[in-house]
Design a protein around this motif. Structure first.
Motif, PDB file in Angstrom:
ATOM      1  N   GLU A 548       0.865  -1.170   0.000  1.00 37.31           N
ATOM      2  CA  GLU A 548       0.000   0.000   0.000  1.00 37.31           C
ATOM      3  C   GLU A 548       0.909   1.230   0.000  1.00 37.31           C
ATOM      4  O   GLU A 548       2.111   1.147   0.291  1.00 37.31           O
ATOM      5  N   TRP A 549       0.323   2.403  -0.257  1.00 36.47           N
ATOM      6  CA  TRP A 549       1.139   3.615  -0.214  1.00 36.47           C
ATOM      7  C   TRP A 549       1.652   3.878   1.198  1.00 36.47           C
ATOM      8  O   TRP A 549       2.738   4.438   1.378  1.00 36.47           O
ATOM      9  N   GLU A 550       0.899   3.464   2.202  1.00 36.34           N
ATOM     10  CA  GLU A 550       1.412   3.615   3.567  1.00 36.34           C
ATOM     11  C   GLU A 550       2.700   2.821   3.736  1.00 36.34           C
ATOM     12  O   GLU A 550       3.649   3.273   4.383  1.00 36.34           O
ATOM     13  N   GLY A 551       2.737   1.613   3.155  1.00 33.26           N
ATOM     14  CA  GLY A 551       3.953   0.815   3.202  1.00 33.26           C
ATOM     15  C   GLY A 551       5.117   1.508   2.511  1.00 33.26           C
ATOM     16  O   GLY A 551       6.257   1.486   2.994  1.00 33.26           O
ATOM     17  N   PHE A 552       4.838   2.127   1.357  1.00 36.18           N
ATOM     18  CA  PHE A 552       5.892   2.839   0.631  1.00 36.18           C
ATOM     19  C   PHE A 552       6.450   3.977   1.482  1.00 36.18           C
ATOM     20  O   PHE A 552       7.662   4.217   1.516  1.00 36.18           O
ATOM     21  N   ARG A 588       6.569   6.871  12.763  1.00 43.03           N
ATOM     22  CA  ARG A 588       5.970   5.670  12.152  1.00 43.03           C
ATOM     23  C   ARG A 588       4.527   5.493  12.634  1.00 43.03           C
ATOM     24  O   ARG A 588       3.639   5.148  11.849  1.00 43.03           O
ATOM     25  N   ILE A 589       4.312   5.713  13.922  1.00 43.92           N
ATOM     26  CA  ILE A 589       2.958   5.596  14.466  1.00 43.92           C
ATOM     27  C   ILE A 589       2.060   6.678  13.879  1.00 43.92           C
ATOM     28  O   ILE A 589       0.899   6.428  13.512  1.00 43.92           O
ATOM     29  N   ALA A 590       2.577   7.900  13.769  1.00 41.66           N
ATOM     30  CA  ALA A 590       1.790   8.999  13.211  1.00 41.66           C
ATOM     31  C   ALA A 590       1.371   8.702  11.775  1.00 41.66           C
ATOM     32  O   ALA A 590       0.241   9.000  11.371  1.00 41.66           O
ATOM     33  N   ILE A 591       2.264   8.098  10.998  1.00 41.52           N
ATOM     34  CA  ILE A 591       1.939   7.728   9.614  1.00 41.52           C
ATOM     35  C   ILE A 591       0.806   6.711   9.601  1.00 41.52           C
ATOM     36  O   ILE A 591      -0.128   6.798   8.795  1.00 41.52           O
ATOM     37  N   LYS A 592       0.876   5.752  10.511  1.00 35.45           N
ATOM     38  CA  LYS A 592      -0.192   4.745  10.590  1.00 35.45           C
ATOM     39  C   LYS A 592      -1.529   5.396  10.923  1.00 35.45           C
ATOM     40  O   LYS A 592      -2.562   5.058  10.324  1.00 35.45           O
ATOM     41  N   LEU A 593      -1.531   6.331  11.872  1.00 28.31           N
ATOM     42  CA  LEU A 593      -2.772   6.976  12.286  1.00 28.31           C
ATOM     43  C   LEU A 593      -3.387   7.775  11.141  1.00 28.31           C
ATOM     44  O   LEU A 593      -4.609   7.771  10.954  1.00 28.31           O
TER      45      LEU A 593
END
Length: 761
Positions: A548-552, A588-593
């Motif tokens: 996913e783009w989040e993974g990228f 990293r957590i902020a990106i996930k949220l």
């Protein structure tokens, strides 16, 4: 001779003697050594073993080999001592080819005993014992298919001790081999042995399929002597995994045309306007794929599924073995094999490989075999044996649909389609499921999927209802599929849903998250010769978390941080450096949220997509990827909040949960031992969590300032090209393991059909 400590001097004296009593005395000493093994000091005896194994007396050679084997099993220390003696190990391996049968059998037994220990197995692999076992076994069957026949070969294996030992030795060492050892077996030797193994496996499978035993653990059933079925199956699987790991460009174009049609920029416009946005029908797109040289035609012709009632369904199912699932983040094929090997070789398993289902009253799913069990019929709850397979045809006539999963693991031609589709969308793999539905019937109830599907109508006609997604969020992979039984009132369905009639050659694209259902109740004229049942394949594209783009973006953060993690940075004040590491984690957590609410983060990343034939389409795709990347970075700059990340971290730690569980796949970037030992390994120990909590309590202002600085520097300094390299490296690791698994399953299946569809060239 009563004192076992006197054996060695006596044996040494006898060995040096030239008298006529030499050999009888040596035999007597060896017998005494064999009896006294647990109490003997082994090294002095080992010094004589090489010479004894070279004796011109068969009895001395055999007894010496027997002593080596018994000592190997007596204790771990004895096994290690023998394995360390190169001369002994090499001599035993050479004796496998001895023309005198009893010597060869004794050597086989000794080598197998030595292989029982991990050190012994490693030495045997180093000295080429696997190849020797295979060559000796193949000499027993100069041309198994032509001169002996597989049935005769099975009979011989059950009766001939030497053949059994050779096969056991070969499979034991193959199943203990790493990838490098498997690759070192000469290709011709490996291929010829694989042909024989697959033939034997086909014979064993038929016996198992027709077995009336209700036991599910077929691994406990013997194949021949003490060779278990799963040992044979695992060897076939292992020898097959590394063939044909690359996608041919011609296959890619063939697949693209078969699904999207022959339009010059058909897939380019699809990606820019339709992909993961809305349903779409491609009329007659796969019409060419149903022609003589089409992508689906080989499968259809083989089973005769386009005309009349599919009465050969049982013959198809009889040639299916189960395809156990592998962990989504597993990138070591040898570990995959260890995890699934006890399940390899089963006949198909209900709910894993097949479902026999129909929907009643538009909403209630009924499973045929569940109904049979409720009626008191004695059926295995898992494995479908021959009576159950025959029951599938009965179920079809009673209105049940047959849903088969994992067709890409069962047919080489289907595997090519799946691999081509995955390459087109830059994903590790694609799945292919088959649905056979009788007339006037609905298989699955209305539901949503967590993956995108291309429905390829291969025979008959089917009417679909596709509803818009309830909201803008894309369902993430491994979230449960939702069955929508709450839309009972037809008035709730009027607004927005599409009704689509698919005919042969049509393709329907359904994005993930869109509710849908299908039924074969299309009215036909009396003179209409259209096939009454429906056959379609769904090509599924599962967007796994790393892709996913989040993974990228998570890869981008790793790429940026690694580039700036210099020795100078690491030599800073320990607290300051720890705060930096904590800041990266919090980001990293902020990106996930953010990704939990912004659909742009949830969409499939197409950075790894194969170039299209149209340069314009490829350029536009690359431009769109960079544009999306820029948008996501801007969202991180404006939306990532220190307080939100800290709150999430503290909440998960208070629940004894790992806040980075969703990033387990990041471990495949961590290759340096120093990094593994540091906080960057993305696993939270109790000590680690206490330390982080302490940092936040004692240095919260410093931590927040560091977080803001990391976020700012990352947003301004990250380079798309550098991230792309790391991302594609990860993609290739995933693709390789998926193809290795597919190759192993294809080899097992083609053996059951007695056809050379799985090519080793």
């Amino acid at each position: 001779m009563r004192n076992h400590e006197a054996i060695f001097p006596l044996l040494l004296a006898a060995f040096g003697s030239k008298s006529h009593v030499e050999k009888p005395l040596i035999k007597k000493c060896l017998n005494k050594i064999f009896i006294s093994l647990p109490h003997l000091h082994l090294p002095p005896i080992l010094a004589l073993i090489p010479s004894l194994l070279n004796s011109d007396c068969a009895e001395i050679v055999c007894k010496s080999a027997e002593i080596v084997g018994a000592a190997s099993l007596a204790s771990f220390e004895m096994s290690k001592q023998i394995a360390s003696e190169d001369v002994i190990v090499k001599r035993l391996i050479s004796l496998l080819r001895n023309s005198e049968r009893k010597i060869a059998i004794a050597a086989c037994n000794a080598v197998l005993d030595l292989s029982a220990g991990s050190v012994g197995r490693q030495r045997l692999l180093e000295f080429g014992a696997t190849e020797n076992f295979i060559i000796c076994f193949m000499q027993e069957f100069k041309s198994p298919a032509a001169t002996v026949g597989l049935a005769a070969a099975m009979t011989l294996l059950k009766e001939d001790e030497h053949s059994i030992l050779l096969l056991q030795g070969a499979t034991t060492l193959i199943n203990s081999s790493g990838i490098e050892h498997l690759q070192h077996i000469p290709k011709e030797v490996s291929e010829n042995f694989l042909v024989l193994l697959r033939g034997l496996w086909g014979q064993v499978y038929k016996q198992m399929l027709y077995s009336t035993s209700s036991r599910c653990d077929q691994g406990n059933e013997f194949c021949v002597s003490n060779i278990r079925i799963y040992n044979l199956v695992e060897s076939v699987f292992r020898l097959s995994i590394n063939y044909g790991l690359h996608t041919e460009s011609s296959d890619l174009e063939h697949v693209k045309k078969g699904i999207f049609g022959s339009g010059k920029d058909s897939i380019g416009s699809f990606l820019s306007e339709v992909w993961e946005v809305s349903p779409m029908v491609i009329r007659n797109a796969s019409k060419d794929s149903l022609s003589q040289d089409g992508i689906f035609n080989p499968f259809l012709q083989y089973h005769g599924l386009r005309e009349g009632t599919p009465s050969n369904l049982p013959s198809m199912l009889k040639c299916f073995t189960s395809c156990p699932a592998i962990a989504s983040d597993e990138l070591d094929i040898l570990h995959v094999i260890e995890e699934i090997k006890s399940n390899l070789g089963y006949p198909i398993i209900y709910n894993q490989d097949i479902r026999v289902v129909k929907t009643q009253f538009g909403k209630r799913e009924v499973h045929y075999f569940q109904e049979q069990r409720d009626s008191g019929c004695s059926i295995s709850p898992h494995i479908l044996r021959i009576n159950d397979i025959l029951g599938c045809e009965v179920a079809f006539r009673e209105g049940y649909s047959i849903a088969l999963r994992g067709m890409e693991f069962r047919y080489q031609t289907i595997a090519v389609i799946a691999d081509g589709l995955a390459s087109l969308f830059g994903q590790p793999s694609a799945g292919v499921n088959l649905y056979l539905t009788p007339s006037d019937s609905q298989g699955l109830a209305r539901h949503t999927d967590d993956h995108c599907v291309f429905v390829c109508q291969l025979a008959g006609v089917k009417r679909w209802k596709v509803f818009p997604r309830p909201d803008s969020q894309l369902p993430r992979l491994y979230e449960p599929c939702h069955y929508l039984h709450d839309l009972e009132d037809e008035s709730n369905e009027v607004h927005g849903y599409q009704q689509i009639v698919l005919k042969e050659g049509d393709v329907l694209y359904i994005p993930r998250g869109c509710p849908h259902e299908a039924i074969t109740d299309v009215d036909n004229d009396e003179n209409d010769t259209t096939t009454k049942f429906s056959l379609h394949m769904t090509l599924t594209i599962e967007i796994e978390p790393p892709f996913e783009w989040e993974g990228f973006i998570q890869v981008a953060l790793y790429s940026w941080d690694k580039k700036h993690r210099t020795p100078q940075n690491k030599s800073k004040d320990y607290v300051q450096w720890s705060v930096h590491l904590l800041s990266v984690r919090l980001l990293r957590i902020a990106i996930k949220l953010i990704g939990n609410f912004d659909p742009a983060f949830q969409k499939a990343c197409l950075v790894g997509a194969m170039p299209f034939s149209s340069d314009t389409a490829s350029e536009q795709l690359q431009k769109n990827q960079r544009k999306t990347f820029g948008y996501l970075i801007s969202r991180i700059t404006s939306e990532s909040k220190f307080s939100d990340a800290v709150s999430h971290l503290e909440a998960t730690l208070n629940k004894n949960e790992d806040p980075f569980e969703h990033l387990r796949w990041m471990k495949y970037f961590i290759v340096e031992e120093e990094e593994k030992e540091r906080l960057l390994n993305l696993s939270i120990s109790s000590e680690d969590s206490r330390y982080m909590s302490g940092l936040l309590i004692q240095h919260r202002d410093i931590a927040e300032a560091a977080f803001m600085q990391v976020r700012s520097k990352f947003s301004h300094e990250v380079e798309f090209q550098h991230v792309e390299l790391h991302y594609k490296m990860l993609l290739e690791k995933y693709r390789k393991v998926r193809k290795q698994y597919t190759n192993g399953m294809l080899s097992l299946h083609s053996a059951l059909r007695n056809e050379p569809e799985f090519s080793l060239s």
